[in-house]
Design an enzyme around this catalytic site. Sequence first.
Site, PDB file in Angstrom:
ATOM      1  N   CYS A 118     -17.385 -20.355 -20.083  1.00 18.78           N
ATOM      2  CA  CYS A 118     -16.761 -20.265 -21.405  1.00 18.78           C
ATOM      3  C   CYS A 118     -15.687 -19.187 -21.412  1.00 18.78           C
ATOM      4  O   CYS A 118     -15.547 -18.428 -22.378  1.00 18.78           O
ATOM      5  CB  CYS A 118     -17.790 -19.993 -22.501  1.00 18.78           C
ATOM      6  SG  CYS A 118     -18.951 -21.336 -22.677  1.00 18.78           S
ATOM      7  N   LYS A 172     -30.225 -13.319 -25.673  1.00 18.42           N
ATOM      8  CA  LYS A 172     -29.850 -12.726 -24.396  1.00 18.42           C
ATOM      9  C   LYS A 172     -30.615 -11.437 -24.134  1.00 18.42           C
ATOM     10  O   LYS A 172     -30.321 -10.715 -23.183  1.00 18.42           O
ATOM     11  CB  LYS A 172     -28.338 -12.452 -24.371  1.00 18.42           C
ATOM     12  CG  LYS A 172     -27.479 -13.727 -24.306  1.00 18.42           C
ATOM     13  CD  LYS A 172     -26.031 -13.361 -24.049  1.00 18.42           C
ATOM     14  CE  LYS A 172     -25.062 -14.461 -24.418  1.00 18.42           C
ATOM     15  NZ  LYS A 172     -25.095 -15.615 -23.528  1.00 18.42           N
TER      16      LYS A 172
END
Lengths: 432, 144
Positions: free
Chosen positions: A368, A228
Amino acid sequence: MSFLLPTNEIRKDFPILDTKVHGKPLVYVDNAATTHKPQVVIDSLVNYYQTLNSNIHRGIHYLSEAATQEYEAVREKVRAFVNARNTCEIIFTRNATEAINLVARSWGETNVKAGDEIVLSQLEHHSNLIPWQMLATKTGATLKFIPVDKEGQLDLSNLDQLITNKTKIVAFTLMSNVLGTMPPADKIIKRAKAVGAVTLCDASQYAAHAKTDVQALDCDFLVFSAHKMCGPTGVGVLYGKEAILNAMPPFLGGGEMISHVEWDKATWNVLPSKFEAGTPNIADVIAFGPALDYLNKIGLDKIHEHEMTLTQRLLDGMAANPNVILFGPKTTENRGGVVSFELDHIHPHDIGTVLDFEGIAIRAGHHCAQPLMSVLGVPATARVSFYFYNTPEEVDMVLRALEKANAYFHRPVKTNTLPQTPKGQVQGVVTK
Amino acid sequence: MMDNLDSLYREVILDHFQNPRHHGALTEPTVAVDGKNPLCGDEITLQLSVENGVIKDVAWDGKGCAISQASISVLAENVVGKTIIEAKEMINNVKGVMNGSVEVETLDMGDLEALAGVRQFPVRIKCALLGWTTLEEAFKELNI
């Protein structure tokens, strides 16, 4: 707020940004899922396999020593990146999720007992929820949650009742992957310390977008994922205070994590090796090094400022579109460049599909974070998330595409002349 | 730009999405079942009124994407008045079209043909099938 990085130059470092999608230039605003990699990171991966490939920490030959040095040099880079006191406090894992599982299993199963309490926030994604659920089930401990208010901020008004003498660990995100919210970590950690609880900060979103300083935070654990933040997939980082890590039993058993082995027993290696069983992800850890150098070169403060300029532009544009329903903070204060929204009566997946045909990559779904979705009262949201290579022009393209999506789904279509069924009331048998 | 997009969101689909048929609840359903698509967060309730092996009426409620909502609306419109055996054949045909084992041209499906465009969008097939798999569950519940 109008600071912008020189994206024309920066974008040249990211070959994937030249991709065409359905004949349109790619507009990648799904950076909270994963970011792209600059050429230096891609080159590092290839270079490792072409010139360094070998196993580390065990060879006495040239390649093994060279690879070991490179691998350990990245550990030192990570230490500096988060301002940890010692390099041995940096443990490489597969991802942030594995790092949280390591803490929940190794520290948690040693220290958490029936009747104890584990405090999380309602902003957490599954990665920082499920490992604690599993620990609670196993030990008989109770989970408690710091609530989210209507603005998407954590409501700390009952913090003293939530974090009590029963609290063993407080685990929370530094930046929500759904709403972009940056909770006041200092207040939460201060309260946790007052009751002697251990703290874990999930920096999966935060570390890529703002300066992380574990000593200033004074948290006990902090986790994040390399992919990320311009690094390769398959590398996560666990930071832990040395004394706590030393007191913890190993997580996985195998090679490298041992000191002395007999048939029926073994002693453990010192930090950080104790928590790095087996051959690690050598190539990807080494390629994480140039990713950190790249971020440092641009500067985390500037990255955050650039993203806030883009976020302001997006929020302004969305506010001007009456069909957009925004979730989370409405301003650029205490937030990251992650914006969740929906369009009136249009499911996020339908928005995602229309935007995809415009070359625009967004995330649509529950991110999520299903329990947080239920707090927001929606099954899913659409999400735009920026990185330093995104441009104001791309923000405008997103805004235009949202108007297009709205017009597309609400355009007049021929109906097949059936009597329409009013909502909530079913008529008799309808025949064609 | 919308050429390919239009093959997914055909007029018939948008019509059913904007004007859902049989949306609501029955006063005395023979059976009511819930269907879920965890990937999208879609959730529907499907109610049937069944007499002597014939579907007398259908009602549904729930939230979801245009594809799943339109597909359920088309389903409702098509199964009313059909025997359960006919409805099961319809389920098999729709599934067959989605997984590519049945050519849509070989069937006389009416409105159902509009769903065939979903086949080019593998991630959306589950959306299109949500109503149909829920109907299957309803039949299981009825032991038929």
